[in-house]
Design an enzyme around this catalytic site. Structure first.
Site, PDB file in Angstrom:
ATOM      1  N   ARG A 103       2.058  -5.396   1.043  1.00 42.46           N
ATOM      2  CA  ARG A 103       1.841  -3.925   0.750  1.00 42.46           C
ATOM      3  C   ARG A 103       0.979  -3.106   1.634  1.00 42.46           C
ATOM      4  O   ARG A 103       0.087  -3.814   2.045  1.00 42.46           O
ATOM      5  CB  ARG A 103       1.591  -3.864  -0.875  1.00 42.46           C
ATOM      6  CG  ARG A 103       2.549  -4.045  -1.891  1.00 42.46           C
ATOM      7  CD  ARG A 103       1.981  -4.184  -3.168  1.00 42.46           C
ATOM      8  NE  ARG A 103       1.325  -2.930  -3.499  1.00 42.46           N
ATOM      9  CZ  ARG A 103       0.221  -2.837  -4.318  1.00 42.46           C
ATOM     10  NH1 ARG A 103      -0.080  -3.643  -5.120  1.00 42.46           N
ATOM     11  NH2 ARG A 103      -0.258  -1.644  -4.437  1.00 42.46           N
ATOM     12  N   HIS A 104       1.393  -1.955   1.631  1.00 42.83           N
ATOM     13  CA  HIS A 104       0.624  -0.949   2.266  1.00 42.83           C
ATOM     14  C   HIS A 104      -0.520  -0.545   1.164  1.00 42.83           C
ATOM     15  O   HIS A 104      -0.322  -0.454  -0.101  1.00 42.83           O
ATOM     16  CB  HIS A 104       1.150   0.396   2.689  1.00 42.83           C
ATOM     17  CG  HIS A 104       0.348   1.105   3.446  1.00 42.83           C
ATOM     18  ND1 HIS A 104      -0.679   1.970   2.964  1.00 42.83           N
ATOM     19  CD2 HIS A 104       0.183   1.331   5.016  1.00 42.83           C
ATOM     20  CE1 HIS A 104      -1.318   2.809   4.005  1.00 42.83           C
ATOM     21  NE2 HIS A 104      -0.601   2.295   5.107  1.00 42.83           N
ATOM     22  N   PRO A 105      -1.759  -0.633   1.332  1.00 42.13           N
ATOM     23  CA  PRO A 105      -2.980  -0.482   0.441  1.00 42.13           C
ATOM     24  C   PRO A 105      -2.759   0.975  -0.203  1.00 42.13           C
ATOM     25  O   PRO A 105      -3.542   1.137  -1.227  1.00 42.13           O
ATOM     26  CB  PRO A 105      -4.228  -0.685   0.903  1.00 42.13           C
ATOM     27  CG  PRO A 105      -3.907  -0.433   2.555  1.00 42.13           C
ATOM     28  CD  PRO A 105      -2.412  -0.889   2.790  1.00 42.13           C
ATOM     29  N   VAL A 106      -2.224   2.009   0.432  1.00 41.08           N
ATOM     30  CA  VAL A 106      -2.021   3.312   0.192  1.00 41.08           C
ATOM     31  C   VAL A 106      -0.721   3.812  -0.367  1.00 41.08           C
ATOM     32  O   VAL A 106      -0.378   4.436  -1.389  1.00 41.08           O
ATOM     33  CB  VAL A 106      -3.035   4.289   1.308  1.00 41.08           C
ATOM     34  CG1 VAL A 106      -2.823   5.789   0.638  1.00 41.08           C
ATOM     35  CG2 VAL A 106      -4.349   3.955   1.223  1.00 41.08           C
ATOM     36  N   PHE A 108       6.409   0.452   0.311  1.00 39.80           N
ATOM     37  CA  PHE A 108       5.729   0.098   1.985  1.00 39.80           C
ATOM     38  C   PHE A 108       5.710  -1.282   1.804  1.00 39.80           C
ATOM     39  O   PHE A 108       4.514  -1.980   1.671  1.00 39.80           O
ATOM     40  CB  PHE A 108       4.725   0.836   2.228  1.00 39.80           C
ATOM     41  CG  PHE A 108       4.402   0.970   3.547  1.00 39.80           C
ATOM     42  CD1 PHE A 108       4.700   2.316   4.120  1.00 39.80           C
ATOM     43  CD2 PHE A 108       3.952   0.101   4.706  1.00 39.80           C
ATOM     44  CE1 PHE A 108       4.538   2.569   5.447  1.00 39.80           C
ATOM     45  CE2 PHE A 108       3.867   0.392   5.972  1.00 39.80           C
ATOM     46  CZ  PHE A 108       4.093   1.602   6.240  1.00 39.80           C
TER      47      PHE A 108
END
Length: 380
Positions: free
Chosen positions: A228-231, A235
């Site tokens: 995952r994208h952290p933000v 994503f």
């Protein structure tokens, strides 16, 4: 008529070994520099590192394409003097000995500058030329562990995870090549070179802008979130019938387009998915919606639908697929040379396209001491 390669006429003396330094000088060679690799009489360390083909290290030959080899014993006064004389003709020196070694050998920046005031001398090390950890042994794994990158890579279940390549070395080599190119501009303007201190640790810290931003914003170290994208959400990797695909949405308009593509415009008004922050907080629920939509479809089907909608999604290629893809072939990033022992060896050239400059001819890696007489005529 095309211009000459960007670094045509630049001579680099390469005292480095294994990965960070040789990667740096390979990039410079790809841009047209004349790289003279100084090796011990037994050969640079990575000549003896696998994988091998017919007794030749493929690893060494990939990293040392386009260079010339001269073997010297730097503890020998005559050979050391030969090196310093060679530095008088050079523009750049690159070394990645442990801090203090070049001074003991009498080939440090001060010795080089005394012979050639315009020399750009790049020292690559694990933790820098001075400081509390300057003398510590540094391999890529150690630098990844101490830089924080491992703490945010992997999942909670996997624990801290090393990146799949030796990025501590590679990033330091990349920053060294950037620093050298920048310092050469200064040397051309002023007639004076300088000493570049490039640390793997510093270089890896420079690769953490998102994590650093999160830390400053929340006061907490970012957790591991897998792919995952952290933000931003969605994503990540998602499952279709025959495997995984990636989907990258990083804007509100992108999410709305995704909802429309999925024939789920109701998701746009769902308060759980109202904005990026809400979607990230409710990531498991959104993942379920996406994978329900992808059920019954192949990865190719999903990627085709996303592409037609102008959304960023793809299958996941392995290394062979990436290197042999039509995209890589079109861009011409994979080149090859014929080695006299190991046969055909391919490598990925430096990736920047200099639009008005010629690309240097492909030059193979050197046999040990192959160019001694060429570089140091009359010696031995």
């Amino acid at each position: 008529m095309s211009a000459l390669p960007p670094l045509d006429g630049i001579r680099v003396i390469d005292l480095s070994r294994v990965l960070a330094g040789p990667y740096c000088t390979a990039l410079l060679s790809d841009a047209g520099a004349d790289v003279v690799k100084i090796e011990s009489e037994h050969g640079e360390d990575s000549r003896h590192l696998g994988p091998f083909r017919d007794g030749e290290s493929i690893y060494f030959n990939v990293l040392n394409r386009g260079k010339r080899s001269v073997a010297l014993n730097l503890k020998n006064d005559e050979d050391r003097e030969a090196l310093l004389t060679l530095i008088e003709t050079a523009d750049v020196v690159v070394e990645n000995f442990r801090p203090g070694v070049t001074k003991r050998l009498g080939i440090d920046y001060e010795a080089a500058r005394a012979r050639n005031p315009r020399i750009v001398y790049a020292s690559i090390s694990g933790f820098g030329q001075d400081g509390p950890m300057s003398g510590a042994a540094a391999y890529d794994l150690v630098v990844q562990a101490l830089s924080g990158i491992m703490s945010i890579t992997g999942s909670e279940e996997s624990g801290p995870t090393r990146l799949g390549e030796s990025f501590g070395d590679l990033v330091a080599g990349l920053f060294a090549a950037w620093g050298i190119s920048t310092a050469l501009l200064s040397a051309r303007a002023t007639g004076l070179g300088q000493h570049l201190d490039v640390a793997m640790f510093d270089s890896m810290l420079a690769m953490l802008p998102t994590a650093h931003s999160q830390l400053q914003s929340t006061g907490f170290t970012p957790p591991r979130v897998g792919n995952r994208h952290p933000v931003s959400t969605p994503f990540d990797t998602y499952r279709a019938d025959d495997g995984l695909f990636v989907l990258a949405v990083a804007s509100q308009s992108g999410f709305e387009k995704l909802a429309q593509t999925m024939n789920r415009i109701d998701l746009i008004a769902d308060p759980r998915f109202a904005d990026d922050t809400a979607r990230t907080e409710n990531e498991p629920a959104l993942r379920k919606e996406i994978e329900n939509w992808a059920a019954g479809k192949t990865v190719a089907d999903v990627v085709g639908i996303l592409g037609d909608a102008g959304l960023a999604g793809s299958e996941i290629w392995d290394v062979q697929q990436a290197l042999t893809s039509a995209q890589a072939e079109y861009r011409g990033v994979v080149e090859s040379f014929e080695h006299p022992v190991a046969g055909k060896i391919s490598y990925v050239r430096q990736p920047v396209v200099f639009g008005e400059s010629q690309r240097p001819d492909v030059r193979r890696s050197p046999m040990l001491d192959e160019h001694h007489g060429e570089v140091l005529p009359g010696s031995r």
